[in-house]
Design an enzyme around this catalytic site. Structure first.
Site, PDB file in Angstrom:
ATOM      1  N   SER A 478       0.831  -1.126  -0.049  1.00 51.17           N
ATOM      2  CA  SER A 478       0.139   0.077  -0.165  1.00 51.17           C
ATOM      3  C   SER A 478       0.779   1.313  -0.042  1.00 51.17           C
ATOM      4  O   SER A 478       1.575   1.750  -1.044  1.00 51.17           O
ATOM      5  CB  SER A 478      -1.048   0.088   1.269  1.00 51.17           C
ATOM      6  N   ASP A 489      10.658   5.899  -9.563  1.00 50.30           N
ATOM      7  CA  ASP A 489      10.286   6.520 -10.744  1.00 50.30           C
ATOM      8  C   ASP A 489      11.161   7.800 -10.831  1.00 50.30           C
ATOM      9  O   ASP A 489      11.384   8.372 -12.085  1.00 50.30           O
ATOM     10  CB  ASP A 489       8.848   6.839 -10.752  1.00 50.30           C
ATOM     11  N   LYS A 503      -0.647  -4.203  -3.160  1.00 52.11           N
ATOM     12  CA  LYS A 503      -1.858  -3.651  -2.720  1.00 52.11           C
ATOM     13  C   LYS A 503      -2.209  -2.172  -3.348  1.00 52.11           C
ATOM     14  O   LYS A 503      -1.422  -1.253  -2.739  1.00 52.11           O
ATOM     15  CB  LYS A 503      -1.959  -3.661  -1.342  1.00 52.11           C
TER      16      LYS A 503
END
Length: 716
Positions: A478, A489, A503
Site C-alpha cells: 500500500s 520513478d 496492494k
C-alpha cells in the site's frame, strides 16, 4: 489513505439518502436453525441494521461496482465455513450438507438484515467445537502406545469432510496423542504432561465460552467483505477503536500492555513514559483482579474477556482509574494492593520510526550509513485536527531522524527499511516522499467514476539529497509501495529486496453512525435503556448513542507517477533478494477477489536522476557477492527446506521416529548456525544456547548496506 480524498468521498456518501431500515430481521430463524445442547448466540437489531447498510455501501460505492447476488452468496458461504473450520476438524459432512440450504440465499438475507443463517452455522460449529474438546479432554489420561507407526493428519484442508462422529473422534484422539508426544520429547514427566494438556484444553473451552454476538458478527462480515475484495473490511466498535489507535500510534490509558493468562488479566509490559511507568507501582507480571473508576465500586474482572477488561482500564486522559493488583510472585489468595493512576495519552514509541548507524567497508573505504526503520505510515489525525503542535506522524518523526543522521552522525547514505510495512496513511506516504524530492507528483488516484487525481508534494526543498536506498519485502504494501515506487520513478534511490505485496487500492474509513437516520439510532438506544434482552448494543463513553462501527471501503485505485498501478504487480526491486515469505501464498496476486492490474496516463513529473546506467553495475557487484556468500547459500537452502516442510500435511506418531526427525533438523540448523558464525569470526554455540542480541545477523540488511556502498561509489 489520502485524508482529503476521504473527506470528499464521505461528503458524497452523506448526500445520499438511505432508506430508513426496518430494524427487525425480515425472517425469523427457522425451527431447524435451533441448535440443541448449547446456548445459542443470536444477532441483534444493531447488527441487522449494520448488515443492510454494508450491502448498500458495497453495491453503490465499492470500486468493483457489483451487485450482491447468488454467486457472491455461494462464495461467502464457502469462505465463512473455511474461516470457522479451515482444517476440517469440527464439522461433519452432514453439517456441510445442511448448510447447502443457504448457498444461494445469503445475498437476499444480508440485504434484508437477516443474519439467522450464518449465526445458525456458528452455533453448529460451537456445538461441534465443544464436543470435540470434551472428547479430547476425556482421553488425555488414556494409555497410548508411542511405538506404533501411525500418523496424525494435521492439515485436512483438501480432504473430504468426515462422515461420522467416530471418525472425528479418531482425528482428535490422534491429536491428543501427538501433543502428548511433543510434551514427552521435551523431557517432562507423564503426570505433568497430562496436567499441561488438560489446562490447555480447559483454556480453549474458557475462551470459546466468552465469544459473543459481536465476535460472530465480525466473522460473518469478514467473510462477506473479503469476498468482495481483500481490503474492504468492517470493524465492529471495539475493532474500530483499535484500528484508529494503531493508525495514530497513540491511545489514552495507563500505558501497559495486557494479556490474559488462566482467566486473569496480567501486565505483560510497562510502556516507558506512561502513568504506570512513572508511578513505579506496577511491574510486568502483576495481575489485575478488579477495576474501579474515580468513584464507585470496584468491578471484579477475573474471567472477563480481555477487550472488556481493557475497556474499563482505558479512558480519557486526565481521568482516574483504580486497580486492585496481585503483585508478581504473590499467590492469587494474597490481599490485593490498590493502585490509583491518572490516565494520559500514550505514544507508542516502540512502534514508531527509529534509526541506527552502521559502518561498512567498500573497496577499502569506510562508509557510515543511516538506517531508518518505518513500521507503518501513521498519523494522529485527531490530535492534528485539534491543533496539537506535537501530533504524531511518520513524516515528522523521520524528518527529525534525518536531521540527526545528517548533522550529528554525518552519514554518507541513508537506507529506509520498509520491510513488513503494510502501509497506512497515503497522505503520509506523499509527505514522506517530499523529504527526498523537491516538489512534484507522487501518486495518482482513480475514483469510482474513472476520474484521475494527481496528489503531489507541494513543499519545496528536501531533507536528504544524498545517496538513498529503500528496503522492501513481500509484506511491504500500500503506502509503502507508493513511496518506493515514487523513489524509483524519480530515480531518487535504489530499491532493494523482493517484489512487494501489490496492494494498489484505496480504502475510505466510513463511520456508520454518520449514515444512519438519527431516529433509528434513538430507537436502538431505547432498547438498551429498557434492558432489551440480547440487544448487545455498544454505547460509547456512557452516551446514549449506539456505536455501529466503521467500514473501510475500497473506493479508488493507486497509480504510480509513471502510470502503472501497484495493484497485483507491486514494485519490482532494482536489486532482487530471495523472499523468505512464500510468494505463491502471500501477496495481492494470490487473492481471488483482488482487482486486476492496469495503467493510466503518465503524470507530468521530472526525474531527479537517470540511474539506468548504474543499476546493471550494482546488479553485477551484488551477484558476484552472492556467488561467494555462505549466508546466501544457507538462505536459499533454508527457503527450499521451508517450502518442502510447508507441503507436509501429516506427522508420525512414533515417538522414536519423531524425536529422530526433530534431532536431525536441530542438528542441521545448529551446524548451519556455527558455519555462519565461524565465517564472521564468532565462537560456536551449543544446543540450547541463546545467541546474544549484538551477535544477531540480518543478511538482508547487510547486503542492502553493501549495495549502498557500491552506489555511493558509482552514483553519477
Amino acid at each position: 489513505m489520502d485524508f482529503k480524498l476521504f473527506k470528499e468521498m464521505l461528503k458524497r456518501i452523506l448526500l445520499v439518502t438511505f432508506t430508513a431500515a426496518v430494524l427487525a430481521c425480515s425472517a425469523a430463524p427457522k425451527p431447524q436453525q435451533l441448535v440443541e445442547g448449547i446456548p445459542n448466540i443470536k444477532p441483534d437489531e444493531q447488527q441487522s441494521l449494520v448488515c443492510k447498510e454494508i450491502v448498500a455501501l458495497i453495491e453503490n460505492y465499492n470500486y468493483k461496482k457489483l451487485t450482491v447476488n447468488d454467486s457472491i452468496s455461494s462464495l461467502v458461504l464457502d469462505k465463512y465455513i473455511k474461516a470457522l473450520d479451515p482444517y476440517r476438524s469440527y464439522f461433519l459432512a452432514s453439517d456441510i450438507k445442511d448448510f447447502e440450504q443457504f448457498r444461494s440465499t445469503l445475498d437476499d438475507a444480508f440485504r434484508a438484515g437477516d443474519l439467522s443463517a450464518p449465526f445458525y452455522i456458528f452455533n453448529v460449529y460451537s456445538k461441534r467445537y465443544n464436543e470435540t474438546l470434551n472428547y479430547a479432554m476425556a482421553h488425555i489420561k488414556d494409555k497410548y502406545d508411542f511405538n506404533q507407526n501411525d500418523t496424525y493428519v494435521f492439515d485436512r484442508e483438501k480432504m473430504p469432510w468426515v462422515t461420522s462422529t467416530a471418525a472425528l473422534n479418531d482425528i482428535w484422539k490422534k491429536r491428543v496423542k501427538y501433543e502428548l508426544i511433543n510434551l514427552k520429547i521435551a523431557g517432562t514427566a507423564e503426570a505433568k504432561n497430562v496436567e499441561t494438556l488438560t489446562k490447555r484444553y480447559q483454556n480453549l473451552k474458557s475462551q470459546s465460552s466468552k465469544l459473543n454476538n459481536q465476535d460472530v458478527f465480525q466473522m460473518i462480515m469478514d467473510a462477506f467483505t473479503e469476498t468482495i475484495d481483500p481490503h474492504t473490511n468492517y470493524f465492529n466498535p471495539a475493532k474500530a477503536v483499535q484500528f484508529n489507535e494503531d493508525m495514530a500510534r497513540s491511545f489514552e490509558g495507563i500505558g501497559a500492555r495486557l494479556q490474559l493468562e488462566n482467566d486473569v488479566l496480567k501486565i505483560s509490559e510497562i510502556i516507558p513514559g506512561g502513568p504506570a511507568f512513572k508511578s513505579k507501582l506496577l511491574n510486568s507480571g502483576d495481575r489485575i483482579v478488579a477495576v474501579g473508576q474515580a468513584t464507585g465500586e470496584f468491578e471484579d474482572i477475573i474471567g472477563w474477556r480481555i477487550d472488556n477488561s481493557v475497556a474499563k482500564i482505558k479512558g480519557p486522559k486526565g481521568t482516574k482509574v483504580r486497580l486492585k493488583i496481585i503483585p508478581v510472585g504473590q499467590d492469587m489468595s494474597s490481599k490485593p494492593v490498590i493502585v490509583e493512576l491518572i490516565r494520559e495519552r500514550i505514544v507508542m514509541e516502540d512502534q514508531s520510526a527509529k534509526k541506527e548507524v552502521k559502518t561498512i567497508e567498500s573497496n577499502g573505504k569506510p562508509y557510515k550509513i543511516g538506517i531508518i526503520t518505518v513500521p507503518a505510515f501513521y498519523a494522529d489525525f485527531k490530535a492534528a485536527n485539534a491543533g496539537d503542535p506535537n501530533y504524531k506522524s511518520t513524516t515528522r518523526d523521520v524528518k527529525l531522524l534525518i536531521d540527526t543522521l545528517k548533522n550529528k552522525d554525518k552519514v554518507d547514505a541513508i537506507v529506509m527499511d520498509l520491510r513488513a510495512n503494510g502501509g497506512g496513511s497515503l497522505l503520509e506516504a506523499i509527505d514522506l516522499t517530499g523529504l527526498f524530492i523537491d516538489k512534484g507528483p507522487v501518486v495518482q488516484v482513480k475514483d469510482l467514476k474513472g476520474n484521475v487525481e494527481v496528489s503531489s508534494d507541494e513543499h519545496p526543498g528536501v531533507a536528504w539529497s544524498g545517496p538513498f536506498g529503500v528496503m522492501v519485502d513481500r509484506l511491504s504494501a500500500s503506502a509503502s509501495e507508493i513511496f518506493a515506487g515514487a523513489i524509483q520513478d524519480y530515480g531518487r534511490g535504489i530499491i532493494i529486496g523482493t517484489q512487494t505485496y501489490g496492494k494498489g487500492t484505496v480504502q475510505s474509513s466510513i463511520d456508520l453512525n454518520k449514515l444512519v437516520n438519527p431516529s433509528i439510532l434513538q430507537r436502538l438506544a431505547s432498547l438498551v435503556q429498557k434492558g432489551a434482552p440480547g440487544s448487545g448494543l455498544t454505547i460509547k463513553g456512557g452516551k446514549d448513542t449506539p456505536q455501529l462501527g466503521q467500514i473501510n471501503l475500497t473506493m479508488a485505485k493507486f497509480y504510480r507517477v509513471n502510470g502503472s498501478s501497484t495493484q497485483h504487480k507491486g514494485v519490482m526491486p532494482d536489486i532482487t533478494l530471495p523472499s523468505f515469505y512464500p510468494m505463491d501464498k502471500i501477496g495481492e496476486d494470490t487473492e481471488t477477489s483482488a482487482l486486476p492490474w492496469d495503467e493510466v496516463q503518465k503524470s507530468n513529473f521530472i526525474a531527479v536522476a537517470n540511474l539506468a546506467a548504474v543499476k546493471p553495475e550494482l546488479v553485477k557487484l551484488h551477484d558476484a557477492r552472492m556467488e561467494k556468500s555462505l549466508d546466501y547459500k544457507v538462505l536459499i537452502q533454508g527457503i527450499a527446506d521451508m517450502k518442502k516442510r510447508d507441503q507436509e500435511t501429516s506427522v508420525t506418531l512414533n515417538e522414536g521416529k519423531l524425536k529422530s526427525e526433530r534431532d536431525s533438523l536441530e542438528a542441521k540448523s545448529l551446524e548451519k548456525t556455527n558455519k555462519l558464525r565461524a565465517s564472521r569470526g564468532l565462537p560456536p554455540v551449543k544446543k540450547g544456547d541463546k545467541i546474544k542480541k549484538k551477535e544477531d545477523f540480518d543478511f538482508f540488511q547487510d547486503e542492502s548496506l553493501r549495495v549502498m556502498g557500491d552506489f555511493i561509489q558509482l552514483k553519477p
